[in-house]
Design a protein around this motif. Sequence first.
Motif, PDB file in Angstrom:
ATOM      1  N   GLU A   1       0.814  -1.341  -0.091  1.00  0.00           N
ATOM      2  CA  GLU A   1       0.037   0.163  -0.086  1.00  0.00           C
ATOM      3  C   GLU A   1       0.851   1.210  -0.052  1.00  0.00           C
ATOM      4  O   GLU A   1       0.490   2.433  -0.575  1.00  0.00           O
ATOM      5  CB  GLU A   1      -0.922   0.042   1.156  1.00  0.00           C
ATOM      6  CG  GLU A   1      -1.987  -0.886   1.278  1.00  0.00           C
ATOM      7  CD  GLU A   1      -2.838  -1.180   2.445  1.00  0.00           C
ATOM      8  OE1 GLU A   1      -2.457  -0.378   3.455  1.00  0.00           O
ATOM      9  OE2 GLU A   1      -3.768  -2.077   2.736  1.00  0.00           O
ATOM     10  N   THR A   2       1.963   1.269   0.474  1.00  0.00           N
ATOM     11  CA  THR A   2       2.783   2.385   0.529  1.00  0.00           C
ATOM     12  C   THR A   2       3.700   2.420  -0.745  1.00  0.00           C
ATOM     13  O   THR A   2       4.067   3.480  -0.860  1.00  0.00           O
ATOM     14  CB  THR A   2       3.673   2.291   1.849  1.00  0.00           C
ATOM     15  OG1 THR A   2       4.797   1.303   1.720  1.00  0.00           O
ATOM     16  CG2 THR A   2       3.238   2.284   3.198  1.00  0.00           C
ATOM     17  N   ARG A   3       3.922   1.681  -1.296  1.00  0.00           N
ATOM     18  CA  ARG A   3       4.607   1.763  -2.693  1.00  0.00           C
ATOM     19  C   ARG A   3       4.183   2.568  -3.722  1.00  0.00           C
ATOM     20  O   ARG A   3       4.836   3.261  -4.142  1.00  0.00           O
ATOM     21  CB  ARG A   3       5.063   0.210  -3.082  1.00  0.00           C
ATOM     22  CG  ARG A   3       5.999  -0.426  -2.274  1.00  0.00           C
ATOM     23  CD  ARG A   3       6.697  -1.878  -3.134  1.00  0.00           C
ATOM     24  NE  ARG A   3       7.460  -2.456  -2.019  1.00  0.00           N
ATOM     25  CZ  ARG A   3       7.388  -3.657  -1.589  1.00  0.00           C
ATOM     26  NH1 ARG A   3       6.318  -4.401  -2.206  1.00  0.00           N
ATOM     27  NH2 ARG A   3       8.288  -3.988  -0.776  1.00  0.00           N
ATOM     28  N   PRO A   4       2.809   2.343  -3.988  1.00  0.00           N
ATOM     29  CA  PRO A   4       2.187   3.159  -5.109  1.00  0.00           C
ATOM     30  C   PRO A   4       2.326   4.640  -4.555  1.00  0.00           C
ATOM     31  O   PRO A   4       2.762   5.478  -5.339  1.00  0.00           O
ATOM     32  CB  PRO A   4       0.734   2.785  -5.241  1.00  0.00           C
ATOM     33  CG  PRO A   4       0.818   1.593  -4.756  1.00  0.00           C
ATOM     34  CD  PRO A   4       1.774   1.359  -3.637  1.00  0.00           C
ATOM     35  N   ALA A   5       2.294   5.254  -3.441  1.00  0.00           N
ATOM     36  CA  ALA A   5       2.416   6.242  -3.150  1.00  0.00           C
ATOM     37  C   ALA A   5       3.658   7.041  -3.248  1.00  0.00           C
ATOM     38  O   ALA A   5       4.123   7.930  -3.696  1.00  0.00           O
ATOM     39  CB  ALA A   5       2.028   6.654  -1.454  1.00  0.00           C
ATOM     40  N   ARG A   6       4.851   6.309  -2.778  1.00  0.00           N
ATOM     41  CA  ARG A   6       6.013   6.554  -3.032  1.00  0.00           C
ATOM     42  C   ARG A   6       6.425   6.593  -4.506  1.00  0.00           C
ATOM     43  O   ARG A   6       6.979   7.415  -4.986  1.00  0.00           O
ATOM     44  CB  ARG A   6       6.946   5.403  -2.377  1.00  0.00           C
ATOM     45  CG  ARG A   6       8.392   5.821  -2.340  1.00  0.00           C
ATOM     46  CD  ARG A   6       9.280   4.792  -1.411  1.00  0.00           C
ATOM     47  NE  ARG A   6      10.137   4.138  -2.435  1.00  0.00           N
ATOM     48  CZ  ARG A   6      10.570   2.924  -2.140  1.00  0.00           C
ATOM     49  NH1 ARG A   6      10.368   2.328  -1.145  1.00  0.00           N
ATOM     50  NH2 ARG A   6      11.367   2.496  -3.257  1.00  0.00           N
ATOM     51  N   SER A   7       5.934   5.662  -5.334  1.00  0.00           N
ATOM     52  CA  SER A   7       6.503   5.769  -6.716  1.00  0.00           C
ATOM     53  C   SER A   7       5.622   7.037  -7.284  1.00  0.00           C
ATOM     54  O   SER A   7       6.052   7.468  -8.228  1.00  0.00           O
ATOM     55  CB  SER A   7       5.518   4.346  -7.331  1.00  0.00           C
ATOM     56  OG  SER A   7       5.731   4.286  -8.966  1.00  0.00           O
ATOM     57  N   LYS A   8       4.341   7.267  -7.022  1.00  0.00           N
ATOM     58  CA  LYS A   8       3.736   8.305  -7.386  1.00  0.00           C
ATOM     59  C   LYS A   8       4.381   9.917  -7.089  1.00  0.00           C
ATOM     60  O   LYS A   8       4.627  10.754  -7.788  1.00  0.00           O
ATOM     61  CB  LYS A   8       2.352   8.463  -6.725  1.00  0.00           C
ATOM     62  CG  LYS A   8       1.507   9.783  -7.396  1.00  0.00           C
ATOM     63  CD  LYS A   8       0.251   9.848  -6.739  1.00  0.00           C
ATOM     64  CE  LYS A   8      -0.650  11.145  -7.212  1.00  0.00           C
ATOM     65  NZ  LYS A   8      -1.950  11.479  -6.457  1.00  0.00           N
ATOM     66  N   GLY A   9       5.148   9.757  -5.779  1.00  0.00           N
ATOM     67  CA  GLY A   9       6.073  11.209  -5.420  1.00  0.00           C
ATOM     68  C   GLY A   9       7.104  11.099  -6.199  1.00  0.00           C
ATOM     69  O   GLY A   9       7.300  12.125  -6.633  1.00  0.00           O
ATOM     70  N   ARG A  10       7.742   9.848  -6.573  1.00  0.00           N
ATOM     71  CA  ARG A  10       8.909  10.116  -7.438  1.00  0.00           C
ATOM     72  C   ARG A  10       8.646  10.288  -8.770  1.00  0.00           C
ATOM     73  O   ARG A  10       9.136  11.130  -9.487  1.00  0.00           O
ATOM     74  CB  ARG A  10       9.545   8.712  -7.355  1.00  0.00           C
ATOM     75  CG  ARG A  10      10.491   8.413  -6.161  1.00  0.00           C
ATOM     76  CD  ARG A  10      11.034   7.049  -6.157  1.00  0.00           C
ATOM     77  NE  ARG A  10      11.813   6.849  -5.127  1.00  0.00           N
ATOM     78  CZ  ARG A  10      12.465   5.757  -4.851  1.00  0.00           C
ATOM     79  NH1 ARG A  10      12.442   4.623  -5.862  1.00  0.00           N
ATOM     80  NH2 ARG A  10      13.153   5.609  -3.816  1.00  0.00           N
ATOM     81  N   GLU A  11       7.295  10.007  -9.291  1.00  0.00           N
ATOM     82  CA  GLU A  11       6.914  10.529 -10.545  1.00  0.00           C
ATOM     83  C   GLU A  11       6.459  11.932 -10.849  1.00  0.00           C
ATOM     84  O   GLU A  11       7.161  12.607 -11.829  1.00  0.00           O
ATOM     85  CB  GLU A  11       5.554   9.600 -11.021  1.00  0.00           C
ATOM     86  CG  GLU A  11       5.899   8.216 -11.587  1.00  0.00           C
ATOM     87  CD  GLU A  11       4.474   7.318 -11.607  1.00  0.00           C
ATOM     88  OE1 GLU A  11       3.650   8.023 -12.171  1.00  0.00           O
ATOM     89  OE2 GLU A  11       4.585   6.233 -11.663  1.00  0.00           O
ATOM     90  N   GLU A  12       6.060  12.363  -9.638  1.00  0.00           N
ATOM     91  CA  GLU A  12       5.797  13.763  -9.492  1.00  0.00           C
ATOM     92  C   GLU A  12       6.976  14.506  -9.498  1.00  0.00           C
ATOM     93  O   GLU A  12       7.100  15.603 -10.154  1.00  0.00           O
ATOM     94  CB  GLU A  12       4.688  14.096  -8.412  1.00  0.00           C
ATOM     95  CG  GLU A  12       3.204  13.513  -8.530  1.00  0.00           C
ATOM     96  CD  GLU A  12       2.511  14.039  -7.317  1.00  0.00           C
ATOM     97  OE1 GLU A  12       3.201  14.131  -6.190  1.00  0.00           O
ATOM     98  OE2 GLU A  12       1.430  13.493  -7.377  1.00  0.00           O
ATOM     99  N   ALA A  13       8.047  13.892  -8.490  1.00  0.00           N
ATOM    100  CA  ALA A  13       9.357  14.742  -8.706  1.00  0.00           C
ATOM    101  C   ALA A  13      10.048  14.707  -9.828  1.00  0.00           C
ATOM    102  O   ALA A  13      10.491  15.732 -10.442  1.00  0.00           O
ATOM    103  CB  ALA A  13      10.269  13.964  -7.674  1.00  0.00           C
ATOM    104  N   LEU A  14      10.072  13.427 -10.638  1.00  0.00           N
ATOM    105  CA  LEU A  14      10.564  13.702 -12.052  1.00  0.00           C
ATOM    106  C   LEU A  14       9.873  14.445 -13.103  1.00  0.00           C
ATOM    107  O   LEU A  14      10.677  15.172 -13.891  1.00  0.00           O
ATOM    108  CB  LEU A  14      10.571  11.954 -12.384  1.00  0.00           C
ATOM    109  CG  LEU A  14      11.114  11.794 -14.036  1.00  0.00           C
ATOM    110  CD1 LEU A  14      12.509  12.221 -13.968  1.00  0.00           C
ATOM    111  CD2 LEU A  14      10.837  10.442 -14.404  1.00  0.00           C
TER     112      LEU A  14
END
Length: 77
Positions: A7-20
Amino acid sequence: MNRRTDETRPARSKGREEALDHFVATVAKIDEVLGAIKAANDEHYGTHPDEVHWGHAGDAGRVLAGLKEVLDIIEGE
């Protein structure tokens, strides 16, 4: 033991995508600014050599100092 759940991985991935996305957009803006600086520099900032005074020399020095500061950031200094 601290385990991350799926459950925490998609949020982390989304944050990285937004940062990118933000990083790529910012780099594109930097390219635009660098192009404008280069064009202005090539045209001697719109100043004819016969019109140059110490104010122009000071402004050029401020531009150089700012660019050196940017380079220091890039080089991690």
